[in-house]
Design an enzyme around this catalytic site. Structure first.
Site, PDB file in Angstrom:
ATOM      1  N   SER A  29       0.843  -1.194   0.000  1.00  0.00           N
ATOM      2  CA  SER A  29       0.000   0.000   0.000  1.00  0.00           C
ATOM      3  C   SER A  29       0.873   1.237   0.000  1.00  0.00           C
ATOM      4  CB  SER A  29      -0.917   0.009   1.222  1.00  0.00           C
ATOM      5  OG  SER A  29      -1.404   1.319   1.414  1.00  0.00           O
ATOM      6  N   HIS A  76      -7.806   1.206  -4.953  1.00  0.00           N
ATOM      7  CA  HIS A  76      -8.826   1.049  -3.920  1.00  0.00           C
ATOM      8  C   HIS A  76      -9.496   2.406  -3.686  1.00  0.00           C
ATOM      9  CE1 HIS A  76      -9.504   0.003   0.652  1.00  0.00           C
ATOM     10  NE2 HIS A  76     -10.644   0.116  -0.019  1.00  0.00           N
ATOM     11  N   MET A 115     -11.958  -5.692   4.101  1.00  0.00           N
ATOM     12  CA  MET A 115     -11.271  -4.700   4.932  1.00  0.00           C
ATOM     13  C   MET A 115     -11.147  -5.272   6.340  1.00  0.00           C
ATOM     14  SD  MET A 115     -10.347  -2.093   3.186  1.00  0.00           S
ATOM     15  CE  MET A 115      -9.651  -1.252   4.595  1.00  0.00           C
ATOM     16  N   GLY A 171      -1.555   1.751   9.410  1.00  0.00           N
ATOM     17  CA  GLY A 171      -1.010   1.520  10.751  1.00  0.00           C
ATOM     18  C   GLY A 171      -2.018   1.136  11.822  1.00  0.00           C
ATOM     19  N   HIS A 217      -0.644  -1.049  -4.512  1.00  0.00           N
ATOM     20  CA  HIS A 217      -2.002  -0.740  -4.034  1.00  0.00           C
ATOM     21  C   HIS A 217      -2.126   0.764  -3.785  1.00  0.00           C
ATOM     22  CE1 HIS A 217      -5.724  -1.821  -1.757  1.00  0.00           C
ATOM     23  NE2 HIS A 217      -5.369  -0.844  -0.930  1.00  0.00           N
ATOM     24  N   ASP A 236      -6.978  -6.259   3.510  1.00  0.00           N
ATOM     25  CA  ASP A 236      -6.321  -4.950   3.617  1.00  0.00           C
ATOM     26  C   ASP A 236      -6.551  -4.367   5.009  1.00  0.00           C
ATOM     27  OD1 ASP A 236      -5.271  -2.416   3.146  1.00  0.00           O
ATOM     28  OD2 ASP A 236      -6.842  -1.798   1.748  1.00  0.00           O
ATOM     29  N   MET A 282     -11.757   4.678  -1.839  1.00  0.00           N
ATOM     30  CA  MET A 282     -12.513   4.933  -0.599  1.00  0.00           C
ATOM     31  C   MET A 282     -13.149   6.308  -0.743  1.00  0.00           C
ATOM     32  SD  MET A 282      -9.691   3.337   1.953  1.00  0.00           S
ATOM     33  CE  MET A 282      -8.463   3.455   0.669  1.00  0.00           C
ATOM     34  N   ASP A 313      -4.341   3.852  -2.435  1.00  0.00           N
ATOM     35  CA  ASP A 313      -5.470   4.165  -1.550  1.00  0.00           C
ATOM     36  C   ASP A 313      -5.980   5.564  -1.846  1.00  0.00           C
ATOM     37  OD1 ASP A 313      -5.852   1.855   0.201  1.00  0.00           O
ATOM     38  OD2 ASP A 313      -3.784   2.230   0.789  1.00  0.00           O
ATOM     39  N   MET A 354      -8.622   8.379  -1.159  1.00  0.00           N
ATOM     40  CA  MET A 354      -9.541   8.780  -0.080  1.00  0.00           C
ATOM     41  C   MET A 354     -10.008  10.214  -0.314  1.00  0.00           C
ATOM     42  SD  MET A 354      -7.540   7.300   3.232  1.00  0.00           S
ATOM     43  CE  MET A 354      -6.712   5.707   3.204  1.00  0.00           C
TER      44      MET A 354
HETATM   45  C1  DX5 Z   1      -6.632   1.649   4.962  1.00  0.00           C
HETATM   46  C2  DX5 Z   1      -6.069   1.380   3.596  1.00  0.00           C
HETATM   47  C3  DX5 Z   1      -4.958   0.427   3.613  1.00  0.00           C
HETATM   48  C4  DX5 Z   1      -3.766   0.862   4.425  1.00  0.00           C
HETATM   49  C5  DX5 Z   1      -3.137  -0.380   4.985  1.00  0.00           C
HETATM   50  O1  DX5 Z   1      -7.769   2.393   4.870  1.00  0.00           O
HETATM   51  O2  DX5 Z   1      -7.052   0.872   2.725  1.00  0.00           O
HETATM   52  O3  DX5 Z   1      -4.551   0.036   2.300  1.00  0.00           O
HETATM   53  O4  DX5 Z   1      -2.816   1.599   3.720  1.00  0.00           O
HETATM   54  O5  DX5 Z   1      -2.123  -0.003   5.830  1.00  0.00           O
HETATM   55  P1  DX5 Z   1      -1.558  -0.963   6.957  1.00  0.00           P
HETATM   56  O6  DX5 Z   1      -0.987  -2.165   6.253  1.00  0.00           O
HETATM   57  O7  DX5 Z   1      -0.504  -0.117   7.621  1.00  0.00           O
HETATM   58  O8  DX5 Z   1      -2.689  -1.305   7.863  1.00  0.00           O
HETATM   59 ZN    ZN Z   2      -6.391  -0.029   0.754  1.00  0.00          ZN
END
Ligand code: DX5
Ligand code: ZN
Length: 224
Positions: free
Chosen positions: A11, A69, A140, A148, A36, A178, A71, A38, A40
């Protein structure tokens, strides 16, 4: 369904954004095949990250499989733009799609792989009618929005239940997990049925990347 025990999709949320092209290059050099993204929007989740121009700029720099992904609210308004930017796979959230079947059909029509993400509380029953349309389901294992966070334990049962559902229906859809994925839970996740592990902090905080990939592969072992 991937031939190897699993695919690791790092990610980029935990990568160094000021050196994104270098990071992508380093991943490729280290033997990773997926990245990946993310996305948002500050509405569907509290955080804001990046949009299609970032992906388009990096697409010109990288041959990795871009696993995107989303979101975001109203993903149907943006899937065209993300595919045009270079997404190989577009994953929308079930909770954000009012006309889910239409959004999934559009992703496929655009020629990208089509995936659906489920928040931790969202039951697998939302997949009942759309499972045959999907290349991948994203489970998820944290509430989306930030890297984190700690893995939510019931996600493991959810993956196993989904695996059973896919087998029972004779579908070819893969399972991605994820959130809070690390060396300690990788094996359990793969054994439960996960095909693609997303890892942000547990991956990027431990360079060099080739060694970290090896550590994940060793930790996960093979399927029983
Ligand atoms: C969270 C994201 C993840 C995130 C995972 O909303 O969709 O992809 O970056 O990060 P870790 O592996 O640190 O939980
Ligand atoms: Zn993600």
């Amino acid at each position: 369904m991937p031939a190897e025990p699993f695919i690791l999709s790092p990610s980029l949320l935990s990568s160094d954004f000021s050196r994104l092209a270098d990071e992508l290059h380093a991943l490729e050099q280290a033997g990773l095949r997926w990245a990946h993204w993310d996305v948002m929007d500050g509405h569907f989740v509290p955080n804001i990250t990046l949009g299609p121009p970032f992906i388009a700029a990096c697409r010109r720099q990288s041959g990795l499989f871009f696993d995107v992904h989303l979101m975001i609210d109203h993903p149907d308004r943006y899937v065209d733009e993300f595919v045009l930017a270079g997404a190989d796979l577009v994953c929308v959230h079930a909770e954000a799609c009012v006309h889910l079947e239409r959004t999934l059909s559009r992703i496929r029509e655009l020629g990208a792989e089509c995936a659906l993400a489920l928040n931790p509380h969202t039951p697998l029953s939302v997949l009942d009618y759309v499972l045959p349309q999907l290349d991948m389901v994203l489970i998820m294992s944290v509430n989306p929005g930030f890297g984190g966070q700690s893995f939510i334990p019931f996600s493991l049962d959810k993956i196993a239940d989904l695996k059973q559902m896919i087998t029972d229906r004779g579908c070819r859809c893969s399972i991605q997990v994820d959130g809070g994925v690390n060396l300690d839970n990788a094996q359990k996740l793969v054994r439960a049925g996960a095909d693609i592990l997303v890892s942000g902090s547990a991956f990027f905080k431990h360079p060099p990347y080739a060694q970290r990939l090896r550590e994940f592969l060793e930790a996960a072992g093979s399927r029983p």
